[in-house]
Design a protein around this motif. Structure first.
Motif, PDB file in Angstrom:
ATOM      1  N   VAL A   1      29.119   6.201  26.592  1.00 12.61           N
ATOM      2  CA  VAL A   1      29.359   5.485  25.338  1.00 12.61           C
ATOM      3  C   VAL A   1      28.434   6.027  24.244  1.00 12.61           C
ATOM      4  O   VAL A   1      28.836   6.213  23.098  1.00 12.61           O
ATOM      5  N   LEU A   2      27.193   6.330  24.611  1.00 17.28           N
ATOM      6  CA  LEU A   2      26.237   6.905  23.658  1.00 17.28           C
ATOM      7  C   LEU A   2      26.748   8.253  23.149  1.00 17.28           C
ATOM      8  O   LEU A   2      26.625   8.580  21.964  1.00 17.28           O
ATOM      9  N   LEU A   3      27.333   9.047  24.035  1.00 14.84           N
ATOM     10  CA  LEU A   3      27.849  10.355  23.631  1.00 14.84           C
ATOM     11  C   LEU A   3      29.051  10.193  22.682  1.00 14.84           C
ATOM     12  O   LEU A   3      29.224  11.003  21.766  1.00 14.84           O
ATOM     13  N   LEU A   4      29.843   9.154  22.876  1.00 19.05           N
ATOM     14  CA  LEU A   4      30.944   8.898  21.935  1.00 19.05           C
ATOM     15  C   LEU A   4      30.377   8.593  20.550  1.00 19.05           C
ATOM     16  O   LEU A   4      30.914   9.037  19.530  1.00 19.05           O
ATOM     17  N   GLU A   5      29.282   7.856  20.512  1.00 21.63           N
ATOM     18  CA  GLU A   5      28.588   7.562  19.253  1.00 21.63           C
ATOM     19  C   GLU A   5      28.098   8.868  18.608  1.00 21.63           C
ATOM     20  O   GLU A   5      28.266   9.080  17.405  1.00 21.63           O
ATOM     21  N   ILE A   6      27.513   9.726  19.420  1.00 16.22           N
ATOM     22  CA  ILE A   6      26.996  10.996  18.892  1.00 16.22           C
ATOM     23  C   ILE A   6      28.156  11.908  18.474  1.00 16.22           C
ATOM     24  O   ILE A   6      28.076  12.592  17.452  1.00 16.22           O
ATOM     25  N   ASN A   7      29.256  11.898  19.229  1.00 12.63           N
ATOM     26  CA  ASN A   7      30.456  12.634  18.814  1.00 12.63           C
ATOM     27  C   ASN A   7      30.825  12.285  17.376  1.00 12.63           C
ATOM     28  O   ASN A   7      31.100  13.156  16.556  1.00 12.63           O
TER      29      ASN A   7
ATOM     30  N   SER B   1      14.328  19.990  24.912  1.00 12.94           N
ATOM     31  CA  SER B   1      14.767  18.612  25.143  1.00 12.94           C
ATOM     32  C   SER B   1      14.930  17.876  23.823  1.00 12.94           C
ATOM     33  O   SER B   1      14.178  18.099  22.880  1.00 12.94           O
ATOM     34  N   ASP B   2      15.933  17.006  23.781  1.00 11.79           N
ATOM     35  CA  ASP B   2      16.195  16.232  22.571  1.00 11.79           C
ATOM     36  C   ASP B   2      15.519  14.874  22.638  1.00 11.79           C
ATOM     37  O   ASP B   2      15.256  14.349  23.713  1.00 11.79           O
ATOM     38  N   VAL B   3      15.290  14.313  21.486  1.00 11.76           N
ATOM     39  CA  VAL B   3      14.818  12.937  21.391  1.00 11.76           C
ATOM     40  C   VAL B   3      15.956  12.105  20.797  1.00 11.76           C
ATOM     41  O   VAL B   3      16.400  12.356  19.674  1.00 11.76           O
ATOM     42  N   LEU B   4      16.453  11.158  21.590  1.00 12.52           N
ATOM     43  CA  LEU B   4      17.525  10.281  21.104  1.00 12.52           C
ATOM     44  C   LEU B   4      16.887   9.131  20.326  1.00 12.52           C
ATOM     45  O   LEU B   4      15.976   8.477  20.820  1.00 12.52           O
ATOM     46  N   VAL B   5      17.378   8.911  19.125  1.00 13.92           N
ATOM     47  CA  VAL B   5      16.750   7.963  18.205  1.00 13.92           C
ATOM     48  C   VAL B   5      17.727   6.826  17.878  1.00 13.92           C
ATOM     49  O   VAL B   5      18.771   7.061  17.271  1.00 13.92           O
ATOM     50  N   CYS B   6      17.385   5.614  18.304  1.00  9.24           N
ATOM     51  CA  CYS B   6      18.242   4.445  18.074  1.00  9.24           C
ATOM     52  C   CYS B   6      17.524   3.422  17.200  1.00  9.24           C
ATOM     53  O   CYS B   6      16.328   3.182  17.374  1.00  9.24           O
ATOM     54  N   GLY B   7      18.265   2.785  16.325  1.00  6.02           N
ATOM     55  CA  GLY B   7      17.686   1.726  15.499  1.00  6.02           C
ATOM     56  C   GLY B   7      18.746   1.217  14.547  1.00  6.02           C
ATOM     57  O   GLY B   7      19.710   1.931  14.253  1.00  6.02           O
ATOM     58  N   ASP B   8      18.558   0.021  14.035  1.00  6.39           N
ATOM     59  CA  ASP B   8      19.597  -0.559  13.187  1.00  6.39           C
ATOM     60  C   ASP B   8      19.463  -0.149  11.721  1.00  6.39           C
ATOM     61  O   ASP B   8      20.337  -0.446  10.919  1.00  6.39           O
ATOM     62  N   ASP B   9      18.383   0.537  11.373  1.00  4.23           N
ATOM     63  CA  ASP B   9      18.162   0.971   9.994  1.00  4.23           C
ATOM     64  C   ASP B   9      18.270   2.495   9.918  1.00  4.23           C
ATOM     65  O   ASP B   9      17.483   3.220  10.539  1.00  4.23           O
TER      66      ASP B   9
ATOM     67  N   ALA C   1      10.654  16.107  14.852  1.00  2.00           N
ATOM     68  CA  ALA C   1      10.627  17.518  14.454  1.00  2.00           C
ATOM     69  C   ALA C   1       9.186  18.025  14.331  1.00  2.00           C
ATOM     70  O   ALA C   1       8.899  19.177  14.678  1.00  2.00           O
ATOM     71  N   LEU C   2       8.279  17.161  13.876  1.00  2.00           N
ATOM     72  CA  LEU C   2       6.870  17.562  13.757  1.00  2.00           C
ATOM     73  C   LEU C   2       6.269  17.903  15.118  1.00  2.00           C
ATOM     74  O   LEU C   2       5.338  18.693  15.220  1.00  2.00           O
ATOM     75  N   LEU C   3       6.826  17.291  16.178  1.00  2.00           N
ATOM     76  CA  LEU C   3       6.345  17.585  17.538  1.00  2.00           C
ATOM     77  C   LEU C   3       7.126  18.728  18.180  1.00  2.00           C
ATOM     78  O   LEU C   3       6.882  19.086  19.330  1.00  2.00           O
ATOM     79  N   GLY C   4       8.106  19.280  17.442  1.00  3.92           N
ATOM     80  CA  GLY C   4       8.880  20.399  17.978  1.00  3.92           C
ATOM     81  C   GLY C   4      10.153  19.987  18.689  1.00  3.92           C
ATOM     82  O   GLY C   4      10.799  20.806  19.341  1.00  3.92           O
ATOM     83  N   PHE C   5      10.538  18.719  18.567  1.00  2.45           N
ATOM     84  CA  PHE C   5      11.744  18.237  19.230  1.00  2.45           C
ATOM     85  C   PHE C   5      12.902  18.103  18.248  1.00  2.45           C
ATOM     86  O   PHE C   5      12.705  17.752  17.089  1.00  2.45           O
ATOM     87  N   ARG C   6      14.109  18.314  18.765  1.00  6.12           N
ATOM     88  CA  ARG C   6      15.294  17.979  17.992  1.00  6.12           C
ATOM     89  C   ARG C   6      15.538  16.483  18.165  1.00  6.12           C
ATOM     90  O   ARG C   6      15.794  16.023  19.280  1.00  6.12           O
ATOM     91  N   GLY C   7      15.435  15.725  17.109  1.00  2.00           N
ATOM     92  CA  GLY C   7      15.760  14.295  17.158  1.00  2.00           C
ATOM     93  C   GLY C   7      17.221  14.113  16.817  1.00  2.00           C
ATOM     94  O   GLY C   7      17.738  14.769  15.917  1.00  2.00           O
ATOM     95  N   LEU C   8      17.908  13.247  17.566  1.00  2.00           N
ATOM     96  CA  LEU C   8      19.333  13.021  17.324  1.00  2.00           C
ATOM     97  C   LEU C   8      19.581  11.550  17.013  1.00  2.00           C
ATOM     98  O   LEU C   8      19.110  10.670  17.729  1.00  2.00           O
TER      99      LEU C   8
END
Lengths: 207, 207
Positions: free
Chosen positions: A178-184, B135-143, B155-162
């Motif tokens: 479901v998370l990947l659908l969100e990222i899609n 490795s990616d950093v998955l970023v969740c939040g309502d804002d 990104a400052l730590l060298g990670f791709r944040g998604l």
């Protein structure tokens, strides 16, 4: 997936509530292959004759379909590709009362069937790119031998299958879909997948 | 992470219940940097002076620590790195009554703080390899704005944040951390991570 396994030399039995539907799907595979690699059957016939049963149905239909083939799949590996998606919002996971669709399937079928959760986040786009895949298939189940068998099935489709432990972890893997659908949606992609980094494939411990 | 952000030129305030602990950690960072980039403070002082507050505490301690800094983090971004791991079995996720540790933090802090879940599955091993990260950093939040700010911190730590959507998705991301611990064990890896495949970074839609 059926086409991929047929291409890899497996015999594929397609089950459907409608034999006509199943026969049509088998016909398309056989046409693509130029030989009789697939047959169309009823769900019960397919479950009875198949050695490994792959369940690809909507979450809402899972219980009914599984009851229908409960006796036929006894002693077999049942691969659940089911994800409890919210039908009103495909990017929202529904609460599965049993934790995950796969755990519910295991409870319903009883301990004589070995449920393995896998392939949930494999998209049409991935399957079309067979042979050039960079996405992993996370494989969860309570039977180590069954997990290895499904890892083999993933390899036949060109995917790296990874042993992701007990069936309980299916709740994470289904949620990830479901998370990947969100990222899609956010990245306007037709098929995101995941790759586990930081491992050497040969290092996999079994069991 | 504090060292990484200090290296990237950010001013880092380290908070702890024990000022001595915090000062010691800051001293180590300053020694590694050869300049005064970090300071050690109490949790409340750090939360009050910091612009973005990063919460890295055990799940069991989260509620108490957050109550302590509730007023200080009003209006700020609070980054939750917390995972509800079973203390008896680190590869088993605990049921968080609020869905995830991050959602519980948001409920506890109220709508004036913007909780963002991120960095849960980043290992020491990843941080040590700064600059060569896959490795990616998955970023969740309502804002949406807060998510973008945390993607910048990644990104400052060298990670791709998604951008991985609403805070509700934190339950999947936290679960994924536990799954990776399981895979670490099976593959004898010190730090697995995940990479989302099938996207072009430039395609990310904001909001």
């Amino acid at each position: 997936m059926a086409l991929g396994w047929a291409r890899a030399g497996e015999e594929v039995l397609i089950g459907s509530r409608s034999v006509e539907h199943a026969e049509q799907a088998a016909k398309e595979i056989n046409a693509a292959m130029g030989r009789g690699a697939a047959s169309g059957l009823t769900n019960r016939e397919a479950a009875l004759s198949g050695q490994i049963v792959v369940l690809t149905v909507p979450y809402d239909a899972q219980e009914e379909r599984l009851w229908d083939i409960r006796d036929e799949v006894r002693g077999k590996i049942v691969v659940s590709v089911v994800v409890p998606i919210d039908t009103g919002n495909a990017r929202r996971l529904r609460e599965a009362p049993g934790g995950s669709a796969a755990e519910e399937a295991q409870t319903l079928l009883g301990p004589e069937s070995r449920v393995v959760a896998a392939f949930q986040s494999i998209s049409h786009d991935h399957l079309a790119k067979m042979g050039a895949l960079d996405s992993d298939v996370l494989v969860c189940g309570d039977d180590a031998e069954a997990r290895q068998e499904v890892i083999r099935l993933a390899a036949l489709l060109g995917f790296r299958g990874l042993d992701a432990g007990p069936l309980r972890n299916a709740r994470v893997v289904e949620g990830l879909t479901v998370l990947l659908l969100e990222i899609n949606r956010r990245f306007k992609s037709r098929g995101t997948g995941i790759r586990v980094t930081g491992i050497s494939y040969g290092d996999q411990a079994t069991g």
